[in-house]
Design an enzyme around this catalytic site. Structure first.
Site, PDB file in Angstrom:
ATOM      1  N   SER A  81      76.728  71.439  -0.259  1.00  0.00           N
ATOM      2  CA  SER A  81      77.631  70.299  -0.112  1.00  0.00           C
ATOM      3  C   SER A  81      77.468  69.672   1.274  1.00  0.00           C
ATOM      4  O   SER A  81      77.514  70.366   2.287  1.00  0.00           O
ATOM      5  CB  SER A  81      79.066  70.779  -0.306  1.00  0.00           C
ATOM      6  OG  SER A  81      79.924  69.703  -0.134  1.00  0.00           O
ATOM      7  N   GLY A  82      77.249  68.359   1.296  1.00  0.00           N
ATOM      8  CA  GLY A  82      77.099  67.655   2.567  1.00  0.00           C
ATOM      9  C   GLY A  82      75.652  67.570   3.042  1.00  0.00           C
ATOM     10  O   GLY A  82      75.366  67.040   4.108  1.00  0.00           O
TER      11      GLY A  82
ATOM     12  N   THR B  31      73.595  63.029  -2.562  1.00  0.00           N
ATOM     13  CA  THR B  31      74.026  61.760  -3.154  1.00  0.00           C
ATOM     14  C   THR B  31      73.413  60.576  -2.420  1.00  0.00           C
ATOM     15  O   THR B  31      72.991  59.600  -3.042  1.00  0.00           O
ATOM     16  CB  THR B  31      75.566  61.678  -3.133  1.00  0.00           C
ATOM     17  OG1 THR B  31      76.050  62.857  -3.763  1.00  0.00           O
ATOM     18  CG2 THR B  31      76.068  60.474  -3.884  1.00  0.00           C
TER      19      THR B  31
ATOM     20  N   ASN C  17      82.472  68.018   3.302  1.00  0.00           N
ATOM     21  CA  ASN C  17      81.908  66.682   3.173  1.00  0.00           C
ATOM     22  C   ASN C  17      83.041  65.693   2.887  1.00  0.00           C
ATOM     23  O   ASN C  17      83.818  65.894   1.974  1.00  0.00           O
ATOM     24  CB  ASN C  17      80.889  66.700   2.008  1.00  0.00           C
ATOM     25  CG  ASN C  17      80.212  65.367   1.793  1.00  0.00           C
ATOM     26  OD1 ASN C  17      80.468  64.400   2.515  1.00  0.00           O
ATOM     27  ND2 ASN C  17      79.347  65.312   0.793  1.00  0.00           N
TER      28      ASN C  17
ATOM     29  N   SER D 221      82.507  64.111  -0.875  1.00  0.00           N
ATOM     30  CA  SER D 221      81.833  65.117  -1.693  1.00  0.00           C
ATOM     31  C   SER D 221      81.910  64.761  -3.181  1.00  0.00           C
ATOM     32  O   SER D 221      82.999  64.503  -3.705  1.00  0.00           O
ATOM     33  CB  SER D 221      82.504  66.470  -1.440  1.00  0.00           C
ATOM     34  OG  SER D 221      81.847  67.465  -2.164  1.00  0.00           O
ATOM     35  N   SER D 222      80.770  64.748  -3.857  1.00  0.00           N
ATOM     36  CA  SER D 222      80.780  64.511  -5.312  1.00  0.00           C
ATOM     37  C   SER D 222      81.294  65.775  -5.965  1.00  0.00           C
ATOM     38  O   SER D 222      80.709  66.838  -5.795  1.00  0.00           O
ATOM     39  CB  SER D 222      79.372  64.278  -5.855  1.00  0.00           C
ATOM     40  OG  SER D 222      78.678  63.379  -5.055  1.00  0.00           O
TER      41      SER D 222
ATOM     42  N   GLY E 222      74.359  72.571  -5.194  1.00  0.00           N
ATOM     43  CA  GLY E 222      73.464  73.711  -5.031  1.00  0.00           C
ATOM     44  C   GLY E 222      74.226  75.018  -5.142  1.00  0.00           C
ATOM     45  O   GLY E 222      75.443  75.039  -5.370  1.00  0.00           O
TER      46      GLY E 222
ATOM     47  N   GLU F 281      76.347  78.129  -4.494  1.00  0.00           N
ATOM     48  CA  GLU F 281      77.546  78.202  -3.648  1.00  0.00           C
ATOM     49  C   GLU F 281      78.058  79.626  -3.551  1.00  0.00           C
ATOM     50  O   GLU F 281      78.131  80.318  -4.557  1.00  0.00           O
ATOM     51  CB  GLU F 281      78.694  77.392  -4.292  1.00  0.00           C
ATOM     52  CG  GLU F 281      78.618  75.917  -4.079  1.00  0.00           C
ATOM     53  CD  GLU F 281      79.827  75.177  -4.650  1.00  0.00           C
ATOM     54  OE1 GLU F 281      80.648  75.767  -5.372  1.00  0.00           O
ATOM     55  OE2 GLU F 281      79.914  73.978  -4.356  1.00  0.00           O
TER      56      GLU F 281
HETATM   57  N1  LIG Z   1      69.935  59.853   5.037  1.00  0.00           N
HETATM   58  C1  LIG Z   1      71.139  59.761   5.590  1.00  0.00           C
HETATM   59  N2  LIG Z   1      71.358  58.907   6.611  1.00  0.00           N
HETATM   60  C2  LIG Z   1      72.581  58.822   7.187  1.00  0.00           C
HETATM   61  N3  LIG Z   1      73.643  59.565   6.826  1.00  0.00           N
HETATM   62  C3  LIG Z   1      73.481  60.428   5.813  1.00  0.00           C
HETATM   63  C4  LIG Z   1      72.234  60.575   5.130  1.00  0.00           C
HETATM   64  N4  LIG Z   1      72.380  61.508   4.177  1.00  0.00           N
HETATM   65  C5  LIG Z   1      73.657  61.921   4.237  1.00  0.00           C
HETATM   66  N5  LIG Z   1      74.329  61.273   5.214  1.00  0.00           N
HETATM   67  C6  LIG Z   1      75.749  61.482   5.613  1.00  0.00           C
HETATM   68  O1  LIG Z   1      76.170  62.735   5.142  1.00  0.00           O
HETATM   69  C7  LIG Z   1      77.285  62.620   4.253  1.00  0.00           C
HETATM   70  C8  LIG Z   1      77.147  63.630   3.145  1.00  0.00           C
HETATM   71  O2  LIG Z   1      76.051  63.291   2.306  1.00  0.00           O
HETATM   72  P1  LIG Z   1      76.118  63.386   0.718  1.00  0.00           P
HETATM   73  O3  LIG Z   1      77.440  62.938   0.243  1.00  0.00           O
HETATM   74  O4  LIG Z   1      74.916  62.718   0.203  1.00  0.00           O
HETATM   75  O5  LIG Z   1      76.034  64.962   0.524  1.00  0.00           O
HETATM   76  P2  LIG Z   1      75.897  65.783  -0.848  1.00  0.00           P
HETATM   77  O6  LIG Z   1      74.798  66.752  -0.676  1.00  0.00           O
HETATM   78  O7  LIG Z   1      75.797  64.837  -1.986  1.00  0.00           O
HETATM   79  O8  LIG Z   1      77.262  66.570  -0.865  1.00  0.00           O
HETATM   80  P3  LIG Z   1      78.210  67.012  -2.091  1.00  0.00           P
HETATM   81  O9  LIG Z   1      77.506  68.096  -2.829  1.00  0.00           O
HETATM   82  O10 LIG Z   1      79.439  67.489  -1.378  1.00  0.00           O
HETATM   83  O11 LIG Z   1      78.455  65.782  -2.882  1.00  0.00           O
HETATM   84  C9  LIG Z   1      77.251  61.177   3.797  1.00  0.00           C
HETATM   85  O12 LIG Z   1      78.535  60.725   3.473  1.00  0.00           O
HETATM   86  C10 LIG Z   1      76.684  60.466   5.009  1.00  0.00           C
HETATM   87  O13 LIG Z   1      77.707  60.249   5.958  1.00  0.00           O
END
Ligand SMILES: Nc1ncnc2c1ncn2[C@@H]1O[C@H](COP(=O)(O)OP(=O)(O)OP(=O)(O)O)[C@@H](O)[C@H]1O
Length: 692
Positions: free
Chosen positions: A153-154, A158, A200, A203-204, A459, A461
């Site tokens: 997560s984070g 996404t 996050n 977080s999705s 992923g 957890e």
């Molecule tokens: N390539 C990037 N450039 C800039 N900021 C980023 C980038 N990737 C992620 N972030 C930052 O990190 C935060 C978390 O990313 P994201 O929501 O894609 O995580 P995730 O792996 O989908 O998490 P979850 O499983 O909790 O949904 C985003 O809201 C953004 O602020």
């Protein structure tokens, strides 16, 4: 490793540190760190690796390192991250480190243009290169493709998924409305399915597989989203620092006055489903001023807004409304969505107290009558029917002279609370299903030649306490890991063998036994759980005992007291089990497994909601608890299995993945503070190890 040459040896926070070997023991080495001369420590032989001659040099593909091992790989990623090069290849797999800030021009339209049609490796590693490879493979091989984006997560799954979608629609769209709709669908899905967690801010809380479909000429013709396992517990409770789904706060912060009045909205303080978590809005200094004072919680007024460069509840409300319009939702549909969200909030405010009679039942608290009225009005229910359905349960007698007579069984306060929360979860999760269906209707296609699918799913957890949600997600990751092994390791090795290349065999652990433990017919944990749910008096303890007794000597399963961690050793044998996953052992506490595995509402609530006066609510519940169904099921226990539904969905997904070509992106979270320019080596190392 050569005498006197620097080596990488374990370091508690950085993962590895440079040192020299000063003594060699039977199975350990004495290391002197380069940074602390004179101080030595012992390290096991298997954890010490040769270092590159120049540790400040970096390469675009880890496979071109002179020595490829955990330490050099970590160091290469570290050096690149310090230079804002967040993407690195390991052959065809892309590692993506979350920068937590906007790297200038990294995703600009010019960059998109540059990657178009270019082979992997001709330009610096990039998520666009992976997207373009998928497109070219689809075109050349005339075969659909999938890109599997994984990470904790984070880690940035996404965001990278969105970059892929934007890349494909911008590069290979027809420049028509459909391309924009595919991209615009995201804010809507995120409003209803994302939430602030401690890991996050955005977080999705559901998994998704987004397909972009192409016609015979390889131009975008439409899209399709499949979703998995929305986290339902969050609808009713959240951790202190966490929030419910964004849409609740956006509505409270940003809805115009007429909507606020119509749906009786106020600050997050006044709703039970929000006020036990964090009640602050995301806002900037500017947007915070736009939110009316009476919409802010006392916590928000005291400490000010939450800050995140990508989130802003007031502005996001307006963006969500624009996105709804762009994907083709009219005003009435928009209000339907908001009305149900508000209805759930008011439902949460209904409270019960003991009836004080001999019936053992409960009544609504007097101060809940307004909430009851609002909820009934917004969900199209009769106030009195709602009151009765929340405090009693209808049962049909199954035997004797009075067979098939319905009797009303009063509910205790705790049971009524559970009934209320179950209704809230059912309504909101149906609403989420509807949002996804609606999103899918907005980019329809009659036929397509091929698709590129992007999988964005949580992923592996493991927390201190792990429940049914972690169990499902880790089962899913076992299946994905098996697929990864099949694709990357098995197929590559078979290719080497066919071509007579003398490459050393890469050993990997086949995890089929672990998958079987979960999903086998009858004896698998999911089937044992379903069996428990069907018992007249199901219990988590009995379920747990059955799991242990059916798999006494299973290599992958053990009792909590055998854990290395004290917290788990305190869990009784009938309260949990440990599964040895490919990425490590996880102790699951089985309290609430039975409840969480059942998606059915009790009979009275089921028929109440599916017979709502409101057309929209009725549609949400169509094909589920129709009154005919409910009557047929009467007397028997209504049960809809969450675990087995997920298993079926997962198997469909894997069949799909197996029938396509594949690419992999492993996202990495650089630090727990969610800040830029901080590389916490040891926790990054464990993420890389988890990703196999
Ligand atoms: N390539 C990037 N450039 C800039 N900021 C980023 C980038 N990737 C992620 N972030 C930052 O990190 C935060 C978390 O990313 P994201 O929501 O894609 O995580 P995730 O792996 O989908 O998490 P979850 O499983 O909790 O949904 C985003 O809201 C953004 O602020």
């Amino acid at each position: 490793m050569e005498d006197g040459k620097p080596v990488w040896a374990p370091h508690p926070t950085d993962g590895f540190q440079l040192g020299t070997i000063v003594d060699i023991g039977a199975d350990s080495l004495t290391i002197e760190p380069l940074k602390e001369k004179g101080k030595t420590f012992l390290a096991s032989v298997s954890q010490v690796f040769p270092a590159e001659d120049d540790v400040n040099k970096h390469v675009e593909d880890n496979c071109s390192l002179m020595y490829l091992n955990e330490a050099t790989l970590l160091n290469n990623i570290r050096v690149r991250y310090s230079k804002d090069k967040i993407y690195t290849y390991v052959a065809n797999i892309l590692i993506a480190v979350n920068p937590y800030y906007d790297i200038p021009k990294l995703y600009s339209p010019d960059t998109i243009q540059q990657y178009r049609g270019r082979s992997l490796g001709t330009l610096p590693p990039h998520v666009y290169a992976i997207a373009d490879k998928a497109y070219r493979d689809m075109k050349v091989l005339k075969m659909s493709q999938s890109i599997i984006v994984s990470g904790e997560s984070g880690a940035g799954k996404t965001e990278n998924t969105k970059f892929i979608l934007r890349y494909l629609t911008m590069s290979y769209g027809t420049g028509q409305d459909i391309d924009e709709r595919i991209v615009e669908a995201n804010p809507l899905l995120e409003a209803f399915g994302n939430a602030k967690t401690v890991r996050n801010n955005n977080s999705s809380r559901f998994g998704k597989f987004v397909e972009i479909h192409f016609n015979g000429k390889n131009a975008v013709v439409g899209g399709f989203v499949s979703h998995y396992l929305l986290e339902k517990s969050r609808i009713c409770t959240q951790g202190q620092e966490e929030r419910n789904y964004h849409v609740f706060y956006r509505l409270c912060a940003g809805a115009p006055e007429d909507i606020r009045e119509k749906f009786h909205l106020s600050s997050p303080n006044s709703f039970r489903y929000l006020n036990r978590g964090c009640t602050r809005y995301f806002a900037t200094r500017d947007t915070d001023q736009k939110i009316l004072q009476n919409r802010k919680s006392s916590e928000h007024l005291k400490v000010g807004p939450l800050k995140d460069p990508l989130l802003d509840d007031h502005g996001d409300f307006n963006r969500m409304v624009v996105a709804m319009k762009k994907i083709g939702l009219d005003d009435a549909e928009k209000l339907d969505l908001f009305r149900v969200v508000a209805g759930v909030l008011h439902l949460g405010n209904i409270d019960f107290e003991e009836a004080g009679s001999t019936s053992g039942g409960c009544n609504l608290k007097r101060q809940s009558s307004q909430a009851l009225g609002h909820c009934a009005e917004l969900l199209g229910l009769d106030e009195e029917d709602l009151r009765v359905s929340l405090t009693t349960r209808v049962m049909l007698t199954t035997a004797g002279g009075a067979k098939d007579t319905s009797i009303k069984v009063p509910l205790k306060v705790e049971q009524a609370n559970n009934a209320r929360d179950a209704l809230a979860k059912a309504v909101y999760s149906r609403l989420f299903d509807h949002v996804v269906t609606r999103v899918n209707q907005c980019f329809p296609f009659e036929s397509s030649a091929n698709f590129i699918g992007v999988l964005d799913i949580a992923g592996f957890e493991y927390f201190e306490h792990n429940s049914f949600e972690q169990f499902c997600i880790n089962y899913c990751n076992e299946k994905l890991q098996q697929f990864f092994n099949e694709r990357i390791l098995k197929e590559e090795q078979e290719l080497y063998q066919r071509e007579g290349l003398g490459v050393n065999e890469v050993k990997y652990v086949d995890n089929q036994d672990c998958i079987d433990l979960v999903e086998s017919k009858l004896v698998g944990i999911l089937d044992i759980l379903d069996e428990e749910n069907r018992l007249p008096q199901p219990s988590d303890q009995h379920f747990t005992e059955t799991v242990h007794s059916k798999h006494k000597n299973h290599f992958r399963l053990s009792v909590p007291r055998k854990s290395k961690l004290t917290v788990h050793r305190n869990v009784r044998d009938d309260e949990g089990f440990i599964i040895r996953h490919f990425a490590g052992a996880v102790c699951y506490e089985t309290s609430k497994f039975v409840e969480k595995n059942n998606d059915a509402l009790h009979m009275s609530l089921g028929s109440l909601i599916s017979e709502s006066k409101d057309r929209f609510i009725r549609e949400l519940f169509e094909n589920s608890n129709s009154s005919k169904d409910v009557k047929q099921k009467a007397g028997k226990l209504s049960f809809i299995s969450v675990g087995n539904k997920f298993k079926t969905q997962l198997n469909i997904l894997l069949d799909k993945l197996r029938s396509t070509g594949s690419g992999f992106i492993r996202c990495v979270k650089p630090n727990l503070k969610m800040v830029s320019h901080q590389f916490e080596g040891s926790q990054i190392l464990s993420q890389l190890q988890c990703s196999g």
